[in-house]
Motif scaffolding. Sequence first.
Motif, PDB file in Angstrom:
ATOM      1  N   ALA A  67      10.970   9.971   6.754  1.00 38.98           N
ATOM      2  CA  ALA A  67      10.138   9.577   5.612  1.00 38.98           C
ATOM      3  C   ALA A  67      10.890   9.730   4.300  1.00 38.98           C
ATOM      4  N   LEU A  68      11.858  10.627   4.249  1.00 35.46           N
ATOM      5  CA  LEU A  68      12.644  10.817   3.039  1.00 35.46           C
ATOM      6  C   LEU A  68      13.492   9.594   2.729  1.00 35.46           C
ATOM      7  N   ASP A  69      13.720   8.725   3.714  1.00 34.21           N
ATOM      8  CA  ASP A  69      14.491   7.500   3.512  1.00 34.21           C
ATOM      9  C   ASP A  69      13.621   6.311   3.135  1.00 34.21           C
ATOM     10  N   THR A  70      12.307   6.436   3.244  1.00 37.18           N
ATOM     11  CA  THR A  70      11.455   5.267   3.031  1.00 37.18           C
ATOM     12  C   THR A  70      10.433   5.441   1.919  1.00 37.18           C
ATOM     13  N   VAL A  71      10.008   6.662   1.632  1.00 35.78           N
ATOM     14  CA  VAL A  71       8.985   6.886   0.611  1.00 35.78           C
ATOM     15  C   VAL A  71       9.651   7.355  -0.673  1.00 35.78           C
ATOM     16  N   VAL A  72       9.311   6.726  -1.772  1.00 30.91           N
ATOM     17  CA  VAL A  72       9.821   7.119  -3.084  1.00 30.91           C
ATOM     18  C   VAL A  72       8.672   7.744  -3.866  1.00 30.91           C
ATOM     19  N   GLU A  73       8.808   9.011  -4.168  1.00 28.37           N
ATOM     20  CA  GLU A  73       7.750   9.757  -4.842  1.00 28.37           C
ATOM     21  C   GLU A  73       7.329   9.077  -6.146  1.00 28.37           C
ATOM     22  N   GLY A  74       6.037   8.818  -6.261  1.00 24.66           N
ATOM     23  CA  GLY A  74       5.494   8.232  -7.471  1.00 24.66           C
ATOM     24  C   GLY A  74       5.636   6.730  -7.571  1.00 24.66           C
ATOM     25  N   VAL A  75       6.409   6.116  -6.665  1.00 25.25           N
ATOM     26  CA  VAL A  75       6.622   4.662  -6.688  1.00 25.25           C
ATOM     27  C   VAL A  75       5.974   4.004  -5.475  1.00 25.25           C
ATOM     28  N   THR A  76       6.269   4.537  -4.283  1.00 21.87           N
ATOM     29  CA  THR A  76       5.676   3.986  -3.061  1.00 21.87           C
ATOM     30  C   THR A  76       4.740   4.978  -2.378  1.00 21.87           C
ATOM     31  N   GLY A  77       4.532   6.139  -2.987  1.00 23.76           N
ATOM     32  CA  GLY A  77       3.607   7.100  -2.402  1.00 23.76           C
ATOM     33  C   GLY A  77       3.877   8.515  -2.869  1.00 23.76           C
ATOM     34  N   ARG A  78       3.369   9.455  -2.104  1.00 24.71           N
ATOM     35  CA  ARG A  78       3.520  10.885  -2.406  1.00 24.71           C
ATOM     36  C   ARG A  78       3.905  11.655  -1.149  1.00 24.71           C
ATOM     37  N   PHE A  79       4.612  12.775  -1.357  1.00 19.42           N
ATOM     38  CA  PHE A  79       4.936  13.697  -0.280  1.00 19.42           C
ATOM     39  C   PHE A  79       4.029  14.931  -0.349  1.00 19.42           C
ATOM     40  N   PHE A  80       3.851  15.554   0.815  1.00 14.72           N
ATOM     41  CA  PHE A  80       3.386  16.945   0.856  1.00 14.72           C
ATOM     42  C   PHE A  80       4.396  17.699   1.698  1.00 14.72           C
ATOM     43  N   TYR A  81       4.656  18.950   1.351  1.00 12.53           N
ATOM     44  CA  TYR A  81       5.818  19.651   1.910  1.00 12.53           C
ATOM     45  C   TYR A  81       5.464  20.813   2.830  1.00 12.53           C
ATOM     46  N   GLU A  82       4.209  21.083   2.986  1.00 12.65           N
ATOM     47  CA  GLU A  82       3.771  22.120   3.924  1.00 12.65           C
ATOM     48  C   GLU A  82       2.934  21.447   5.004  1.00 12.65           C
ATOM     49  N   PRO A  83       3.263  21.657   6.300  1.00 14.91           N
ATOM     50  CA  PRO A  83       2.527  20.976   7.367  1.00 14.91           C
ATOM     51  C   PRO A  83       1.154  21.603   7.604  1.00 14.91           C
ATOM     52  N   ARG A 138       0.822  -1.202   0.000  1.00 18.24           N
ATOM     53  CA  ARG A 138       0.000   0.000   0.000  1.00 18.24           C
ATOM     54  C   ARG A 138       0.865   1.265   0.000  1.00 18.24           C
ATOM     55  N   PRO A 139       0.500   2.265  -0.794  1.00 22.71           N
ATOM     56  CA  PRO A 139       1.276   3.505  -0.853  1.00 22.71           C
ATOM     57  C   PRO A 139       1.087   4.355   0.400  1.00 22.71           C
ATOM     58  N   VAL A 140       1.945   5.356   0.522  1.00 22.71           N
ATOM     59  CA  VAL A 140       1.970   6.219   1.703  1.00 22.71           C
ATOM     60  C   VAL A 140       1.917   7.676   1.264  1.00 22.71           C
TER      61      VAL A 140
END
Length: 364
Positions: A296-312, A286-288
């Motif tokens: 999280a920068l060490d575990t999530v790969v943008e577009g492969v294992t999930g997506r980031f958001f950069y503003e809290p 399941r994606p994250v």
Amino acid sequence: MRVALAHDYLNQYGGAERVLEALHLLFPEAPIYTSIYDPDVMPSYYREWDIRTSFMQRLPGWRKHFRRYFWLYPSAFESFDLNEYDLIISSSSAYAKGVIPRPGAVHLCYCHTPMRFAWRTGDYVAREQISGAQGAILPFLLTFLRLWDTSANARVDAFVANSRAVAERIQRYYGREATVIPPPVVLPPANMTPPGDFYLAGGRLIPYKRVDLIVEAFTHLGLPLKIFGDGRDRARLERMAGPNIDFLGWVDEPTRNDLFARCRAFIFPGEEDFGITPLESMVSGRPVVAYGAGGALDTVVEGVTGRFFYEPSAAALAAAVSAVHNDTYDPVVIRQYAERFGLDLFLSRIRDQVERAVTAKLVR
């Protein structure tokens, strides 16, 4: 070699304790030295281990007030007599790395983070919602801890960090290099069931985990959300939540794994030193959706294992969830990526690091 393990405290169960369990697998005969131990809140199998506590175990009200005794922890770990051990491995985010090895012994520290309340005091005060006189005085009291922490890091022969973010802090605060070895994730048999219609979040429900961002975003989106776990922030979060959000409370391991397998995606909104739950989601394919900072920068790969958001913010999180809702992910690829963080590989890397530290000591 005669080996001892050291761990800050055993009165709550989380990612650091899972690392300790892995180290104990590697050295099952090694005693574990810790400041305090509450068997009532730790897994039952801990009672079979050789756990040795400090004088702090006899302090009045330590179960409730253990944080207020912060000025005693350095003395607690320095009071342990470790002269019989050739190798000491400390699992530490605060005090355990301050043990005093005998001359010639090797001390390897698996550092979850340099003590954040001493070195990132402003962040700590904000996230723990410490205010009033206590919040005003705390930075001055922590000067002592910073001085002690700086001197104690010299007792460590080699540092291992759980993420690149923590390795950077070790370099900044201690002036030391650290090898990055991520914590291990349990790899149950792959359960590639079709995803359900709900999203998932969970863990300890405390302010700095920023579950409030999830609740606000999903109340606005109206998408189904399940939240597992408990904590002092739960009542406030439930008051904020819309009818589409279901609070599950504490769940056992099989239920947790089932939730990961059936969710559409896992939401991870806080800045963590590492964070194991995103990987637990990936184990089930399941994606994250994660805040783009910290571990999280060490575990999530943008577009492969999930997506980031950069503003809290809830708005940024909602936008990322909306994007993931329309994304397509390959669960097999996500699972294969998570397998890079398995227990066997972790143990192999720790063995190699121990051998290097011992060899370096002999050369000196």
